[in-house]
Write a protein that holds these residues in place. Structure first.
Motif, PDB file in Angstrom:
ATOM      1  N   GLY A  56       0.752  -1.320  -0.013  1.00 49.13           N
ATOM      2  CA  GLY A  56       0.182  -0.126  -0.181  1.00 49.13           C
ATOM      3  C   GLY A  56       0.771   1.380  -0.146  1.00 49.13           C
ATOM      4  N   ALA A  57       2.105   1.202   0.062  1.00 48.50           N
ATOM      5  CA  ALA A  57       2.852   2.294  -0.017  1.00 48.50           C
ATOM      6  C   ALA A  57       3.664   2.534  -1.410  1.00 48.50           C
ATOM      7  N   LEU A  58       3.518   1.828  -2.403  1.00 46.01           N
ATOM      8  CA  LEU A  58       4.235   2.337  -3.445  1.00 46.01           C
ATOM      9  C   LEU A  58       3.045   1.992  -4.872  1.00 46.01           C
ATOM     10  N   THR A  59       3.133   3.424  -5.559  1.00 47.16           N
ATOM     11  CA  THR A  59       2.236   3.123  -6.836  1.00 47.16           C
ATOM     12  C   THR A  59       3.142   3.153  -7.806  1.00 47.16           C
ATOM     13  N   LEU A  60       2.974   2.403  -8.879  1.00 47.23           N
ATOM     14  CA  LEU A  60       3.837   2.403 -10.276  1.00 47.23           C
ATOM     15  C   LEU A  60       3.154   3.040 -11.259  1.00 47.23           C
ATOM     16  N   ARG A  61       3.699   3.737 -12.094  1.00 49.41           N
ATOM     17  CA  ARG A  61       3.289   4.263 -13.304  1.00 49.41           C
ATOM     18  C   ARG A  61       4.262   4.316 -14.411  1.00 49.41           C
ATOM     19  N   LEU A  62       3.627   4.081 -15.450  1.00 50.74           N
ATOM     20  CA  LEU A  62       4.221   3.951 -16.749  1.00 50.74           C
ATOM     21  C   LEU A  62       4.566   5.341 -17.413  1.00 50.74           C
ATOM     22  N   GLN A  63       5.706   5.740 -17.696  1.00 45.61           N
ATOM     23  CA  GLN A  63       6.035   7.141 -18.101  1.00 45.61           C
ATOM     24  C   GLN A  63       5.681   6.608 -19.762  1.00 45.61           C
ATOM     25  N   PRO A  64       4.812   7.149 -20.523  1.00 40.00           N
ATOM     26  CA  PRO A  64       4.428   7.005 -21.659  1.00 40.00           C
ATOM     27  C   PRO A  64       5.544   7.494 -22.891  1.00 40.00           C
ATOM     28  N   GLU A  65       6.186   8.555 -22.488  1.00 35.88           N
ATOM     29  CA  GLU A  65       6.976   9.201 -23.647  1.00 35.88           C
ATOM     30  C   GLU A  65       8.362   9.135 -22.973  1.00 35.88           C
TER      31      GLU A  65
ATOM     32  N   VAL B  87       3.243  11.662 -15.935  1.00 36.90           N
ATOM     33  CA  VAL B  87       3.205  11.001 -14.721  1.00 36.90           C
ATOM     34  C   VAL B  87       2.470  11.690 -13.582  1.00 36.90           C
ATOM     35  N   ILE B  88       3.089  12.828 -13.378  1.00 37.18           N
ATOM     36  CA  ILE B  88       2.284  13.563 -12.490  1.00 37.18           C
ATOM     37  C   ILE B  88       0.886  14.067 -12.668  1.00 37.18           C
ATOM     38  N   GLN B  89      -0.409  13.501 -11.762  1.00 40.33           N
ATOM     39  CA  GLN B  89      -1.537  13.716 -12.133  1.00 40.33           C
ATOM     40  C   GLN B  89      -1.965  15.093 -11.367  1.00 40.33           C
ATOM     41  N   ARG B  90      -3.243  15.345 -11.862  1.00 43.15           N
ATOM     42  CA  ARG B  90      -3.822  16.810 -11.271  1.00 43.15           C
ATOM     43  C   ARG B  90      -3.695  16.833  -9.754  1.00 43.15           C
ATOM     44  N   LYS B  91      -4.349  15.957  -9.226  1.00 39.10           N
ATOM     45  CA  LYS B  91      -4.513  15.871  -7.733  1.00 39.10           C
ATOM     46  C   LYS B  91      -3.212  15.634  -6.940  1.00 39.10           C
ATOM     47  N   ASP B  92      -2.040  15.088  -7.597  1.00 40.65           N
ATOM     48  CA  ASP B  92      -0.790  14.468  -7.015  1.00 40.65           C
ATOM     49  C   ASP B  92      -0.129  15.814  -6.218  1.00 40.65           C
ATOM     50  N   ARG B  93       0.436  15.489  -5.018  1.00 49.28           N
ATOM     51  CA  ARG B  93       1.270  16.371  -4.040  1.00 49.28           C
ATOM     52  C   ARG B  93       2.557  15.732  -3.685  1.00 49.28           C
TER      53      ARG B  93
END
Length: 318
Positions: A161-170, A178-184
């Motif tokens: 529950g402590a790690l979210t993984l995201r693919l950088q598409p470019e 990668v950074i989404q609108r609600k991210d801080r």
């Protein structure tokens, strides 16, 4: 051939770094019995491993992660980067100091970190979560790396529950996509690809192996491994850092501190110049050392004093 380290501790590492002393191979073997097959006396009669042997390096890392961070499963796809653990830990501890300096000398209790280029090894989230309880988002352009990192996270409860993984598409982007609108994010970290080509990366690897063994290898051997995206990119480190700086301005209000390792001191001037042009409010260089090896990371923020106080009140003291 067993490489012969100096018979001293690891001078220069952060005071909170668990790896400041020479490796206790008896303790490490107790945590990972498979390490015993790679341990031999060096020229001083002390236990060591052959740091020119990728299998030995990987076994040592598995033992370190098991012994100090409670990691029961850690494996990499063949040829992927197997980083030195002490230096990775130093970056995390110095990031903690950076955040503490903005929070009355205390490391904030809740920290959200973006690891740009988390890699298959997942080492920064492992250390940051184990030592400080931080939460991470890890990005990467390589689906194979993300799959391997997910396997590590799924197996080890410390990362649950402590790690979210995201693919950088470019591949030519850093934060965008990668950074989404609600991210801080309280801090970002990055170990950028240092080299500008595969040939440059291979030449450096040859020199390292020659220094460790005293012999010139017939073919390149990456004792710490590494794939294309982990070791080199078009334009090398300077181009990567330029892109990172430019994109960081777009997310100025979503990240408290942006940071990146910078492998060559000569690259600092251009990064400083660009950050001043972009309007960074503070720029800091944090020097690190492990014996004779000198490294550094640069940290910058677009938050002025009032915005920093607001960030501190809302995120760390609220």
């Amino acid at each position: 051939m067993i490489a012969t380290p100096k018979p001293t501790g690891k001078a220069g590492l952060h005071p909170r770094n668990a790896h400041r002393q020479r490796y206790d191979f008896a303790a490490l073997i107790a945590s990972l019995p498979e390490l015993a097959a790679f341990v031999r006396p060096n020229d001083y009669g002390d236990d060591s491993v052959d740091f020119a042997d990728p299998a030995a390096v990987k076994a040592l890392n598995r033992a370190l992660l098991a012994h100090y961070y409670g990691i029961g499963f850690w494996d990499l796809p063949p040829g992927y980067l197997c980083p030195p653990i002490p230096g990775r830990a130093d970056y995390i501890h110095h990031l903690a100091d950076l955040l503490a300096a903005c929070n009355g000398g205390t490391v904030p209790p809740r920290v959200n970190v973006l690891d740009v280029g988390v890699g298959a090894n997942c080492v920064y989230p492992i250390i940051g979560r184990s030592v400080y309880g931080w939460r991470f988002v890890g990005s990467d352009i390589d689906p194979v790396s993300l799959k391997a990192a997910k396997a590590i996270a799924d197996f080890n409860p410390v990362l649950s529950g402590a790690l979210t993984l995201r693919l950088q598409p470019e591949a030519n982007k850093v934060f965008a996509g990668v950074i989404q609108r609600k991210d801080r994010f309280d801090v970002t970290l990055c170990n950028p690809p240092f080299h500008a080509s595969a040939e440059e990366a291979e030449a450096v690897s040859r020199r390292k192996v020659t220094n460790l063994t005293g012999e010139v290898p017939d073919k390149p051997v990456l004792n710490f491994g590494g794939q294309h995206a982990e070791l080199w990119c078009d334009g090398g480190e300077v181009t990567f850092l330029r892109t990172m700086a430019q994109e960081s301005r777009e997310f100025a209000e979503q990240c408290c501190w942006f940071t990146s390792l910078v492998s060559r001191e000569a690259h600092l001037h251009e990064l400083y110049r660009q950050l001043r042009k972009l309007g960074a409010k503070q720029v800091k260089t944090v020097n690190m050392a492990q014996g004779q090896k000198i490294s550094r990371f640069v940290a910058w923020t677009f938050l002025d004093n009032a915005a920093m106080a607001e960030w501190r009140e809302e995120r760390w003291q609220g």
